[in-house]
Write an enzyme that holds these catalytic residues in place. Structure first.
Site, PDB file in Angstrom:
ATOM      1  N   ASN A  38       0.813  -1.215   0.000  1.00 37.55           N
ATOM      2  CA  ASN A  38       0.000   0.000   0.000  1.00 37.55           C
ATOM      3  C   ASN A  38       0.850   1.271   0.000  1.00 37.55           C
ATOM      4  O   ASN A  38       1.647   1.510   0.900  1.00 37.55           O
ATOM      5  CB  ASN A  38      -0.901  -0.026   1.235  1.00 37.55           C
ATOM      6  CG  ASN A  38      -2.019   0.985   1.164  1.00 37.55           C
ATOM      7  OD1 ASN A  38      -2.089   1.802   0.253  1.00 37.55           O
ATOM      8  ND2 ASN A  38      -2.918   0.930   2.136  1.00 37.55           N
ATOM      9  N   ARG A 148     -14.393  -4.803  15.454  1.00 34.95           N
ATOM     10  CA  ARG A 148     -13.391  -3.804  15.813  1.00 34.95           C
ATOM     11  C   ARG A 148     -14.080  -2.449  15.868  1.00 34.95           C
ATOM     12  O   ARG A 148     -14.753  -2.059  14.909  1.00 34.95           O
ATOM     13  CB  ARG A 148     -12.260  -3.765  14.783  1.00 34.95           C
ATOM     14  CG  ARG A 148     -11.079  -2.921  15.234  1.00 34.95           C
ATOM     15  CD  ARG A 148     -10.063  -2.721  14.126  1.00 34.95           C
ATOM     16  NE  ARG A 148     -10.463  -1.626  13.240  1.00 34.95           N
ATOM     17  CZ  ARG A 148      -9.672  -1.115  12.290  1.00 34.95           C
ATOM     18  NH1 ARG A 148      -8.469  -1.611  12.088  1.00 34.95           N
ATOM     19  NH2 ARG A 148     -10.095  -0.131  11.523  1.00 34.95           N
ATOM     20  N   TYR A 160      -7.695   8.012  12.411  1.00 35.29           N
ATOM     21  CA  TYR A 160      -7.561   6.707  11.766  1.00 35.29           C
ATOM     22  C   TYR A 160      -8.761   5.811  12.088  1.00 35.29           C
ATOM     23  O   TYR A 160      -9.235   5.751  13.222  1.00 35.29           O
ATOM     24  CB  TYR A 160      -6.287   5.992  12.239  1.00 35.29           C
ATOM     25  CG  TYR A 160      -6.286   4.529  11.878  1.00 35.29           C
ATOM     26  CD1 TYR A 160      -5.944   4.128  10.590  1.00 35.29           C
ATOM     27  CD2 TYR A 160      -6.674   3.562  12.793  1.00 35.29           C
ATOM     28  CE1 TYR A 160      -5.983   2.793  10.236  1.00 35.29           C
ATOM     29  CE2 TYR A 160      -6.717   2.232  12.448  1.00 35.29           C
ATOM     30  CZ  TYR A 160      -6.367   1.846  11.173  1.00 35.29           C
ATOM     31  OH  TYR A 160      -6.421   0.521  10.817  1.00 35.29           O
ATOM     32  N   ASP A 211      -7.977  -0.943  17.425  1.00 41.01           N
ATOM     33  CA  ASP A 211      -6.683  -0.711  16.793  1.00 41.01           C
ATOM     34  C   ASP A 211      -6.124   0.629  17.243  1.00 41.01           C
ATOM     35  O   ASP A 211      -6.700   1.677  16.963  1.00 41.01           O
ATOM     36  CB  ASP A 211      -6.848  -0.742  15.265  1.00 41.01           C
ATOM     37  CG  ASP A 211      -5.525  -0.670  14.530  1.00 41.01           C
ATOM     38  OD1 ASP A 211      -4.462  -0.603  15.185  1.00 41.01           O
ATOM     39  OD2 ASP A 211      -5.539  -0.694  13.282  1.00 41.01           O
ATOM     40  N   HIS A 213      -2.987   1.564  16.387  1.00 41.55           N
ATOM     41  CA  HIS A 213      -2.224   1.947  15.199  1.00 41.55           C
ATOM     42  C   HIS A 213      -0.913   2.646  15.528  1.00 41.55           C
ATOM     43  O   HIS A 213      -0.573   3.690  14.950  1.00 41.55           O
ATOM     44  CB  HIS A 213      -3.069   2.799  14.246  1.00 41.55           C
ATOM     45  CG  HIS A 213      -2.886   2.414  12.800  1.00 41.55           C
ATOM     46  ND1 HIS A 213      -2.197   3.189  11.897  1.00 41.55           N
ATOM     47  CD2 HIS A 213      -3.265   1.320  12.127  1.00 41.55           C
ATOM     48  CE1 HIS A 213      -2.184   2.599  10.728  1.00 41.55           C
ATOM     49  NE2 HIS A 213      -2.819   1.445  10.837  1.00 41.55           N
ATOM     50  N   GLU A 237      -4.706  -3.652  19.309  1.00 44.78           N
ATOM     51  CA  GLU A 237      -3.770  -3.910  18.207  1.00 44.78           C
ATOM     52  C   GLU A 237      -2.753  -2.782  18.063  1.00 44.78           C
ATOM     53  O   GLU A 237      -3.108  -1.610  18.167  1.00 44.78           O
ATOM     54  CB  GLU A 237      -4.601  -4.045  16.932  1.00 44.78           C
ATOM     55  CG  GLU A 237      -3.837  -4.200  15.653  1.00 44.78           C
ATOM     56  CD  GLU A 237      -4.771  -4.176  14.453  1.00 44.78           C
ATOM     57  OE1 GLU A 237      -4.288  -3.801  13.367  1.00 44.78           O
ATOM     58  OE2 GLU A 237      -5.965  -4.502  14.600  1.00 44.78           O
ATOM     59  N   GLU A 263       1.397  -6.491  11.692  1.00 41.49           N
ATOM     60  CA  GLU A 263       1.025  -6.298  10.300  1.00 41.49           C
ATOM     61  C   GLU A 263       2.138  -5.646   9.483  1.00 41.49           C
ATOM     62  O   GLU A 263       2.156  -5.776   8.264  1.00 41.49           O
ATOM     63  CB  GLU A 263      -0.268  -5.495  10.178  1.00 41.49           C
ATOM     64  CG  GLU A 263      -0.164  -4.033  10.544  1.00 41.49           C
ATOM     65  CD  GLU A 263      -1.502  -3.314  10.395  1.00 41.49           C
ATOM     66  OE1 GLU A 263      -1.535  -2.284   9.704  1.00 41.49           O
ATOM     67  OE2 GLU A 263      -2.497  -3.775  10.969  1.00 41.49           O
ATOM     68  N   ARG A 284       0.116 -10.735  13.954  1.00 46.25           N
ATOM     69  CA  ARG A 284      -0.767 -10.289  12.884  1.00 46.25           C
ATOM     70  C   ARG A 284      -0.084 -10.231  11.513  1.00 46.25           C
ATOM     71  O   ARG A 284      -0.547  -9.548  10.609  1.00 46.25           O
ATOM     72  CB  ARG A 284      -1.364  -8.916  13.223  1.00 46.25           C
ATOM     73  CG  ARG A 284      -2.208  -8.940  14.494  1.00 46.25           C
ATOM     74  CD  ARG A 284      -3.139  -7.745  14.589  1.00 46.25           C
ATOM     75  NE  ARG A 284      -4.117  -7.784  13.529  1.00 46.25           N
ATOM     76  CZ  ARG A 284      -4.133  -6.954  12.493  1.00 46.25           C
ATOM     77  NH1 ARG A 284      -3.189  -6.032  12.333  1.00 46.25           N
ATOM     78  NH2 ARG A 284      -5.079  -7.046  11.574  1.00 46.25           N
ATOM     79  N   HIS A 313      -3.512  -9.726   9.477  1.00 46.35           N
ATOM     80  CA  HIS A 313      -3.938  -8.491   8.829  1.00 46.35           C
ATOM     81  C   HIS A 313      -4.767  -8.841   7.597  1.00 46.35           C
ATOM     82  O   HIS A 313      -4.394  -9.719   6.813  1.00 46.35           O
ATOM     83  CB  HIS A 313      -2.680  -7.728   8.417  1.00 46.35           C
ATOM     84  CG  HIS A 313      -2.909  -6.425   7.749  1.00 46.35           C
ATOM     85  ND1 HIS A 313      -3.655  -5.409   8.307  1.00 46.35           N
ATOM     86  CD2 HIS A 313      -2.450  -5.940   6.567  1.00 46.35           C
ATOM     87  CE1 HIS A 313      -3.661  -4.374   7.499  1.00 46.35           C
ATOM     88  NE2 HIS A 313      -2.943  -4.665   6.441  1.00 46.35           N
ATOM     89  N   GLU A 340      -8.806 -10.626  10.335  1.00 43.85           N
ATOM     90  CA  GLU A 340      -9.392  -9.349   9.951  1.00 43.85           C
ATOM     91  C   GLU A 340     -10.081  -9.484   8.597  1.00 43.85           C
ATOM     92  O   GLU A 340      -9.579 -10.137   7.692  1.00 43.85           O
ATOM     93  CB  GLU A 340      -8.308  -8.273   9.861  1.00 43.85           C
ATOM     94  CG  GLU A 340      -8.851  -6.912   9.464  1.00 43.85           C
ATOM     95  CD  GLU A 340      -7.781  -5.833   9.436  1.00 43.85           C
ATOM     96  OE1 GLU A 340      -8.155  -4.647   9.369  1.00 43.85           O
ATOM     97  OE2 GLU A 340      -6.589  -6.174   9.480  1.00 43.85           O
ATOM     98  N   TRP A 403       1.781   7.095  12.320  1.00 44.46           N
ATOM     99  CA  TRP A 403       0.440   6.896  11.755  1.00 44.46           C
ATOM    100  C   TRP A 403       0.054   5.430  11.878  1.00 44.46           C
ATOM    101  O   TRP A 403       0.859   4.546  11.553  1.00 44.46           O
ATOM    102  CB  TRP A 403       0.398   7.306  10.275  1.00 44.46           C
ATOM    103  CG  TRP A 403      -1.019   7.215   9.764  1.00 44.46           C
ATOM    104  CD1 TRP A 403      -2.014   8.140   9.952  1.00 44.46           C
ATOM    105  CD2 TRP A 403      -1.612   6.134   9.041  1.00 44.46           C
ATOM    106  NE1 TRP A 403      -3.197   7.714   9.375  1.00 44.46           N
ATOM    107  CE2 TRP A 403      -2.965   6.460   8.806  1.00 44.46           C
ATOM    108  CE3 TRP A 403      -1.150   4.907   8.583  1.00 44.46           C
ATOM    109  CZ2 TRP A 403      -3.855   5.616   8.135  1.00 44.46           C
ATOM    110  CZ3 TRP A 403      -2.023   4.081   7.916  1.00 44.46           C
ATOM    111  CH2 TRP A 403      -3.375   4.436   7.697  1.00 44.46           C
TER     112      TRP A 403
END
Length: 403
Positions: A38, A148, A160, A211, A213, A237, A263, A284, A313, A340, A403
């Site tokens: 990504n 979640r 987020y 999450d 993050h 998470e 992840e 994950r 993930h 997920e 992030w």
């Protein structure tokens, strides 16, 4: 002897960008693997097209582990998200071919099903508590057994996990990252309030996840975990930046809330310490970012020895090819925990033809030979690559935050 006769990289954007590797054997069998990273998709595409695909030609596609080691050890420059995503695409494509040659779904080649289906969690969010409750109710009504929950933090712009103006909450177009804000104090005060409301409204008859993050320091994460214990979270998470693995020891000393991370990990070496020191409860790592089915199984075998379960993930930045591969692994490992499931954006189904099913909170990859996903190249050509990036997170003073 059957050999690999062709390997090509396919890029498309049916809702979001996906990179797919298609391998063809000399007897005409094809296999596909997800090579999507990504926000850095073209880096993996180049790695495959310029450096990996030429090396695959003429090799025996049945020698999956041998090819994996050739690509990993043979390059000298090991690990990292670009390399491991590229190797993962090759690995999954070869498992897809092997399944088709055997006339069996991949999970049967991995030892068969350990369970009848794979528990997945849905994604609930809201700009405020009433909107979040509506979304949790919608997901539970669809039959999910796990949710979640993420909600916007009052006074913080663009948080987020909460869609903004039609965005997925993750990507922004236009060739530059969007900017999101953050305030840890507001967040730590707010999350326990809305989790309490979710439990009061819907009870404890389902699994509740959250999450973070990577946003918190170790002691902040410990505070959050402690404040959420009453709500019996399935996990929190990524509470801290994943690079600082010793941080999880401090968090463990202060809370019994289960911890999940991984992840952004790419190999067994990234999580060996966390697993063997029992600092996490769920690992994950995903098929597409951790070297494929072959390497993920090694990670999960290590995790099983230490009572750590899987929690792969499965966000929309992984293509349906990756998600299907994950379901095959989930179905076949003893220490499965949770999967997920973030539904892909339309018109993904024009390009990716899937066989998985969802019923009563459980998913199954289906029994089609291979991984059970077919790729329509003609349809894919209609959706040109669209440069998109993950957001950048900043504090009130303008400094860049995790992030």
């Amino acid at each position: 002897m059957t050999t690999i006769s062709d390997a090509k990289v396919l890029i498309t954007c049916p809702g979001r960008n996906y990179v797919t590797l298609k391998i063809t054997t000399s007897d005409g069998v094809t296999g596909i693997g997800d090579a999507t990273l990504n926000g850095r998709e073209l880096s993996v595409a180049s790695y495959l097209r310029d450096h990996v695909c030429p090396l695959l030609l003429g090799k025996d596609p049945s020698c999956i582990e041998r090819i994996w080691q050739y690509l990993y050890k043979g390059a000298y420059w090991r690990r990292g998200p670009v390399t491991m995503t590229a190797i993962a695409a090759v690995d999954v494509a070869l498992w897809d071919i092997k399944g088709k040659q055997a006339g069996l779904p991949v999970y049967q080649l991995l030892g068969g099903a350990v369970r009848d289906g794979v528990t997945v969690y849905g994604q609930a969010s809201g700009e405020d508590i009433p909107q979040l409750l509506d979304d949790v109710g919608r997901i539970l009504d669809r039959g999910f057994r796990a949710v979640r929950a993420q909600a916007a933090v009052p006074g913080v712009e663009r948080v987020y996990g909460v869609p903004d103006g039609g965005r997925t909450g993750e990507q922004a177009g236009g060739g530059r990252p969007s900017v999101e804000g953050w305030d840890t104090g507001r967040y730590l005060n707010w999350v326990p309030r809305y989790m309490a409301t979710v439990r009061q409204e819907f009870g404890h008859g389902f699994h509740l996840l959250h999450d973070v993050h990577h946003r918190l320091t170790p002691i902040e994460a410990a505070h959050l975990g402690k404040s959420l214990e009453l709500f019996r979270m399935f996990w929190i998470e990524d509470p801290t930046p994943a690079e600082d693995q010793e941080a999880f020891r401090l968090i463990r000393q202060h809370t019994t809330t289960p911890l999940a991370v991984g992840e952004v990990f790419n190999s067994i070496w990234d999580c060996q310490y966390l697993i063997t020191e029992r600092l996490i409860d769920y690992i994950r790592t995903s098929v597409s970012h951790a070297g494929g089915i072959s390497h993920l199984r090694k990670i999960l075998s290590l995790a099983e020895l230490y009572g750590v379960r899987s929690g792969a993930h499965g966000a929309g930045d992984l293509s349906p090819v990756s998600f299907a591969a994950a379901l095959h692994v989930d179905l076949s490992v003893q220490n499965f925990g949770m999967q997920e499931y973030m539904e892909h954006l339309p018109p993904y189904q024009d390009v990716f033809k899937t066989t998985w099913t969802f019923e009563d909170g459980l998913m199954h990859p289906g029994d089609a030979p291979g991984i059970g996903v077919e790729y329509d190249e003609e349809a894919a050509a209609r959706f040109a690559y669209d440069p998109k990036y993950l957001p950048v997170n900043t504090l009130a003073d303008g400094s860049v935050h995790d992030w």
